[in-house]
Design an enzyme around this catalytic site. Structure first.
Site, PDB file in Angstrom:
ATOM      1  N   ASP A   1       0.930  -1.146   0.082  1.00  0.00           N
ATOM      2  CA  ASP A   1       0.075  -0.196   0.051  1.00  0.00           C
ATOM      3  C   ASP A   1       0.947   1.115   0.059  1.00  0.00           C
ATOM      4  OD1 ASP A   1      -1.630   2.094   0.503  1.00  0.00           O
ATOM      5  OD2 ASP A   1      -2.265   1.550   2.528  1.00  0.00           O
TER       6      ASP A   1
ATOM      7  N   LYS B   1       2.597  11.524  -3.585  1.00  0.00           N
ATOM      8  CA  LYS B   1       1.590  10.833  -4.290  1.00  0.00           C
ATOM      9  C   LYS B   1       0.540  11.663  -5.128  1.00  0.00           C
ATOM     10  CE  LYS B   1      -1.690   7.137  -3.555  1.00  0.00           C
ATOM     11  NZ  LYS B   1      -2.185   6.102  -2.571  1.00  0.00           N
TER      12      LYS B   1
ATOM     13  N   GLU C   1      -7.114   0.482  -4.556  1.00  0.00           N
ATOM     14  CA  GLU C   1      -7.087   0.284  -3.216  1.00  0.00           C
ATOM     15  C   GLU C   1      -8.412  -0.189  -2.559  1.00  0.00           C
ATOM     16  OE1 GLU C   1      -5.481   3.992  -1.785  1.00  0.00           O
ATOM     17  OE2 GLU C   1      -3.664   3.742  -2.788  1.00  0.00           O
TER      18      GLU C   1
ATOM     19  N   ASP D   1     -13.435   4.777   1.075  1.00  0.00           N
ATOM     20  CA  ASP D   1     -11.865   4.827   1.488  1.00  0.00           C
ATOM     21  C   ASP D   1     -11.542   6.336   1.416  1.00  0.00           C
ATOM     22  OD1 ASP D   1      -9.104   4.792   1.553  1.00  0.00           O
ATOM     23  OD2 ASP D   1      -8.654   3.283  -0.095  1.00  0.00           O
TER      24      ASP D   1
HETATM   25  N1  LIG Z   1      -7.502   9.531  14.561  1.00  0.00           N
HETATM   26  C1  LIG Z   1      -7.364  10.376  13.328  1.00  0.00           C
HETATM   27  N2  LIG Z   1      -8.057  11.311  13.347  1.00  0.00           N
HETATM   28  C2  LIG Z   1      -8.233  12.100  12.365  1.00  0.00           C
HETATM   29  N3  LIG Z   1      -7.462  11.989  11.392  1.00  0.00           N
HETATM   30  C3  LIG Z   1      -6.625  10.657  11.278  1.00  0.00           C
HETATM   31  C4  LIG Z   1      -6.753   9.880  12.313  1.00  0.00           C
HETATM   32  N4  LIG Z   1      -5.777   8.908  12.142  1.00  0.00           N
HETATM   33  C5  LIG Z   1      -5.403   9.009  10.754  1.00  0.00           C
HETATM   34  N5  LIG Z   1      -5.937  10.263  10.379  1.00  0.00           N
HETATM   35  C6  LIG Z   1      -5.483  10.776   8.896  1.00  0.00           C
HETATM   36  O1  LIG Z   1      -5.709   9.651   7.979  1.00  0.00           O
HETATM   37  C7  LIG Z   1      -4.860  10.265   6.904  1.00  0.00           C
HETATM   38  C8  LIG Z   1      -3.878   8.911   6.487  1.00  0.00           C
HETATM   39  O2  LIG Z   1      -4.572   7.781   6.327  1.00  0.00           O
HETATM   40  P1  LIG Z   1      -4.052   6.672   5.351  1.00  0.00           P
HETATM   41  O3  LIG Z   1      -3.219   6.017   5.941  1.00  0.00           O
HETATM   42  O4  LIG Z   1      -5.329   5.716   5.201  1.00  0.00           O
HETATM   43  O5  LIG Z   1      -3.835   7.397   3.954  1.00  0.00           O
HETATM   44  P2  LIG Z   1      -2.822   7.007   2.878  1.00  0.00           P
HETATM   45  O6  LIG Z   1      -3.160   5.478   2.589  1.00  0.00           O
HETATM   46  O7  LIG Z   1      -1.463   7.546   3.302  1.00  0.00           O
HETATM   47  O8  LIG Z   1      -3.421   8.073   1.809  1.00  0.00           O
HETATM   48  P3  LIG Z   1      -4.101   7.445   0.443  1.00  0.00           P
HETATM   49  O9  LIG Z   1      -4.763   6.307   0.512  1.00  0.00           O
HETATM   50  O10 LIG Z   1      -5.022   8.525   0.211  1.00  0.00           O
HETATM   51  O11 LIG Z   1      -2.878   7.438  -0.691  1.00  0.00           O
HETATM   52  C9  LIG Z   1      -4.066  11.360   7.345  1.00  0.00           C
HETATM   53  O12 LIG Z   1      -4.455  12.235   6.581  1.00  0.00           O
HETATM   54  C10 LIG Z   1      -4.384  11.240   8.712  1.00  0.00           C
HETATM   55  O13 LIG Z   1      -4.548  12.707   9.286  1.00  0.00           O
HETATM   56 MG   LIG Z   2      -4.476   4.465   1.321  1.00  0.00          MG
END
Ligand SMILES: Nc1ncnc2c1ncn2[C@@H]1O[C@H](COP(=O)(O)OP(=O)(O)OP(=O)(O)O)[C@@H](O)[C@H]1O
Ligand SMILES: [Mg+2]
Lengths: 567, 289
Positions: free
Chosen positions: A6, A68, A145, A168
């Site tokens: 991922d 990204k 995803e 998502d």
């Molecule tokens: N407890 C929380 N409260 C609010 N936001 C959160 C919390 N935990 C994570 N996030 C938010 O989730 C986001 C990251 O999520 P995730 O890891 O699913 O995204 P990613 O896979 O990196 O991004 P994408 O899938 O969009 O490419 C960040 O913007 C973060 O601020």
């Molecule tokens: Mg993601």
């Protein structure tokens, strides 16, 4: 062994299918999530992950995050001596994940399944594939995803005819997919999304609030200060996470030796976010419409992505569907797990023998055509879809077109991807020209066949039945990056020295302490300085055991000071 | 094509049972795996989609053949009783929508009441629900078009609320919404045309004045000579504002079209006459010399 990855905007993760289940692989810090951050240390070595993320506010010009969002574009980011494309920065993250996997599995890892947002277009997908190749992977498959999340979620689910919607919302992208499970078939019925909507956008709202509040004090200088900007982003991220738990939070930044504090309520953030929240509706509606399902027919709404932890997002979902979503899966690990399942499927693992996955192409694919306008003149540049979006792939479709002008000697088709009525707003994938005999307008017919394979490779065949003339176009890469180019760039990236893996934990701890030093003033700053001094003196002794002890003490002290660190 | 019927491809005798079709498809899918046999999979998929749609049609037909429940309130009451007497949580919303429709259907136009009724529709709590939102969106577009011009004053608000302009460039935009947008655009052009300073004002107003035959003598004499501005306006409208043409009285537009064509012909004849005359004169003169 094929790994599943991922590659997120904010965080990345890697997993494998082993012993009949998807397993996540910890990085050198022992964590499953690796921040998608790349930096150049003072000694010129490349830092990836937590160490780089923590250095962002102290070394804004040597750190890159959220790249990204620019995947597939030619946007260059300067780090140290070199400029990097988004795909190259992603390649560095992938390489770090690869090293983690090799250390964990004890064998070389060369094949990967990489997850991409379902709503990534062809350019963005190709760039992701190149990123994998630059990192030394053979990319076996790109998986969408939400499809991955569904696999992670659905494999355990052995119900008869289950329909669900995966919602998502990650750091930078928003995807929706509607799926159906029956008799071992995992069928994606439709996907829709928004490539530029995620947690980052909510952070931007808070950053804007802070800027408005302190505009008078910061003035011109504050506007262009990269370090201040990164500090604001970090404060916003921390504050927003707090607001997921509490009704209000205090955002604080230190700039030029002075602390600025601003209290925000969850309510105020929700008000400011109204525009973002309303953008969640359209993709959901579209995915339901395309899959021909009513909300009542859905058995479950599955939330994925860290940003769905925000209560306001959950509330918006509840209101949209008139029911509560399921929260039964780990929102930020599901995609890597699902990618690992796909890796297992790809390797035809016996435990997955009975499972077949079918996915869709989320965008329409078609050609540009002309038509007679109301005035009798010819308007060109209209989009005519050949494979409509959310068709199950692999798919092949034929459309016939006729000449518009008398005596036309050739027909030129532009091949496009998108949903806009005018091709100018869609993504161009290529051109194909075919000669035709001169005849009155409308007399020559041309058949256009689109074949979209399971790897997302598009082939276009045009044929003039009258003459039997045929032309073919395989859309490999419109940016003209060939094998040789990828190979040289891979070699170049390999030249970059990477910070040693076994030092990563200390490095990350130091980076965090360094940031904390700048994030506080007065007594607390002196305290951090003392902690850093102590830790450095232990490191100098070169005794791994006491270093581990000192590190955990340092991290505990920092946790005390600023609350737990987060990914 | 392979020459096999869809049922042969599915390995299933013809049926309207969706569940059986799915099961057959799943079974075949494991034999013609999309990863290994793209062509075989596509054939199977086609058969599956055809079979599913046939079954869906059959189900719809069977449903239609059942005694129509809605037209007989009594039996329906029984049915409702038989099932759990569940109340539709969105009933209030549809009632509010109904009120707007009633206002639109009335002969007398009450702008304030209509605006308020639209606002009430947009603000109900049910609008947060996706399905209600989607149904209301298309339904509203349809109703506004149906009762045009009575609903015209509501168009801008509806367009703004649903962000229809933002979706306008999509090829799959629903025809109702496309209709609303083109009507709104035509109305905007018409407002501009009513301004004296607009270059096509005269031509436009002439067409709006109605059929020449019904006018008094003097007026008819005055308007009847406006061939040139009317022609210019028509030209402009065809190219840039086709929506406006649809909203004018079609008989009037056609009558003017004919007048202009006729006049064009006489003018041409006249020109030919003069050119020919001049030519003749020259020839005669030359012959003289
Ligand atoms: N407890 C929380 N409260 C609010 N936001 C959160 C919390 N935990 C994570 N996030 C938010 O989730 C986001 C990251 O999520 P995730 O890891 O699913 O995204 P990613 O896979 O990196 O991004 P994408 O899938 O969009 O490419 C960040 O913007 C973060 O601020
Ligand atoms: Mg993601």
């Amino acid at each position: 062994m094929i790994v599943g990855i991922d590659l997120g905007t904010t965080n990345s993760a890697i997993g494998v299918w082993r012993d009949g289940e998807a397993q996540l692989i910890p990085n050198s810090l022992g964590q499953f999530l690796t921040p998608s951050a790349v930096g150049i240390a003072d000694d010129g070595t490349v830092l990836v992950g937590m160490a780089a993320r923590e250095r962002q506010s102290t070394h804004p010009n040597d750190t890159a995050t959220a790249f990204k969002r620019y995947m597939g574009s030619q946007k260059q980011t300067r780090l140290g001596q070199r400029e990097f494309l988004p795909e190259e920065l992603s390649a560095l993250v992938l390489r770090a994940l690869k090293a983690d996997a090799e250390a964990f599995l004890g064998e070389p890892v060369t094949e990967a399944v990489i997850a991409v947002p379902a709503y990534f277009n062809d350019k963005q997908r190709k760039a992701t594939r190149r990123a994998g190749e630059l990192a030394g992977f053979k990319v076996e498959r790109l998986i969408n995803e939400p499809t991955a999340a569904a696999l992670a979620y659905g494999i355990g689910e052995r119900g008869d005819e289950v329909r669900f919607l995966v919602f998502d919302l990650g750091g930078g992208t928003f995807d929706v997919s509607v799926l159906e499970l029956f008799d071992g078939v995992v069928e994606v019925r439709a996907s829709a999304g928004d490539n530029r909507l995620g947690g980052e956008d909510f952070n931007d709202l808070l950053v804007d609030m802070l800027r408005r509040r302190f505009e008078a004090k910061w003035g011109e200088a504050g506007r262009d200060d990269a370090a201040l900007h990164q500090r604001l982003r970090a404060a916003a991220e921390r504050g927003r996470r707090e607001l997921s738990e509490k009704p209000s939070a205090t955002l604080s930044v230190v700039w030029k030796g002075q602390a600025y504090e601003h209290e925000v309520t969850a309510e105020a953030l929700e008000m400011a976010a109204e525009g973002l929240l309303s953008r969640l509706r359209d993709p959901v509606l579209r995915s339901l419409r395309d899959s021909d399902l009513r909300i009542g027919a859905l058995d479950e709404i599955v939330l994925v992505g860290g940003a769905t932890r925000m209560p306001m997002v959950r509330r918006a979902v509840t209101r949209m569907f008139g029911r509560f979503p399921a929260a039964s899966i780990n929102v930020d690990e599901a995609i890597a797990r699902g990618a690992a399942v796909q890796a297992g499927l790809k390797a035809r693992d016996a435990a997955l023998n009975e499972v077949v996955l079918t996915d869709v192409c989320p965008y329409s694919l078609g050609v540009d055509v002309g038509e007679h306008g109301p005035n009798g003149q010819i308007r060109t540049g209209l989009f005519s879809p050949v494979i409509e979006r959310n068709t199950t792939i692999p798919a092949s479709r034929v459309e016939s077109f006729r000449t518009l002008r008398a005596g036309q000697r050739q027909i030129e088709f532009g091949v496009y991807q998108g949903e806009a009525r005018w091709v100018a707003e869609n993504v161009k994938l290529g051109d194909i020209v075919i000669p035709i005999p001169a005849r009155p307008a409308g007399e020559i017919e041309v058949k256009c066949r689109f074949t979209y394979d399971i790897n997302g490779l598009l082939e276009v065949d045009v044929e003039v039945p009258l003459t039997g003339e045929r032309r073919q176009l395989v859309i490999v890469d419109e940016d003209n990056t060939d094998e040789a180019d990828v190979a040289t760039r891979r070699a170049e990236l390999a030249q970059l020295k990477v910070h040693p893996r076994d030092e990563a934990s200390n490095r990350a701890a130091m980076a965090r302490a360094g940031r904390c030093y700048e994030d506080f003033i007065g007594e607390r700053r002196d305290y951090v300085a003392r902690l850093i001094g102590q830790f450095e003196s232990v490191l100098d002794r070169q005794d791994p055991r006491s270093a581990i002890l000192a590190r955990s003490e340092l991290l505990a002290a920092l946790d005390q000071l600023e609350g737990e660190s987060f990914l | 094509m392979s020459g096999l019927s869809i049922w042969e491809v599915l390995g299933q005798p013809p049926t309207d049972d969706q569940r059986a079709i799915k099961r057959a498809y799943a079974q075949q899918l494991k034999r013609t795996h999309p990863e290994d046999d793209a062509a075989g999979f596509q054939l199977l998929r086609q058969a599956y989609e055809r079979a599913t749609s046939i079954a869906a049609h059959a189900a719809a037909r069977a449903h239609a053949a059942e005694p129509a429940q809605e037209s007989h309130p009594e039996p329906q009451a029984e049915v409702v009783e038989a099932c759990a007497p569940e109340k539709d949580p969105h009933e209030a919303h549809w009632r509010i929508c109904g009120r707007l429709e009633q206002l639109l259907a009335m002969e007398h136009v009450d702008p304030a009441a209509m605006t308020a009724a639209l606002e009430a529709v947009l603000q109900t709590e049910s609008m947060e629900n996706l399905e209600i939102f989607a149904d209301t969106e298309v339904g509203l577009a349809r109703v506004l078009l149906h009762f045009a011009p009575r609903g015209d004053l509501l168009l801008p608000r509806a367009i703004e609320h649903f962000g229809w302009y933002d979706q306008e460039d999509r090829w799959d935009l629903s025809p109702e919404i496309r209709g609303v947008l083109s009507r709104e655009r035509a109305l905007a052009v018409m407002t501009r045309l009513s301004d004296r300073r607009h270059q096509h004002h005269v031509g436009y107003m002439t067409l709006c004045a109605g059929p020449l035959e019904t006018m008094g003598f003097w007026r008819r004499l005055r308007l009847g000579r406006r061939h040139r501005p009317v022609a210019a306006f028509l030209n402009f409208a065809v190219g840039q504002a086709p929506g406006v043409l649809h909203m004018l009285d079609q008989d009037v537009v056609e009558a003017w079209d004919r007048r202009i064509a006729r006049r064009e012909k006489t003018r041409q004849a006249r020109t030919t006459f003069w050119v020919f005359g001049a030519f003749l004169a020259v020839v005669l003169l030359m012959a003289r010399w």
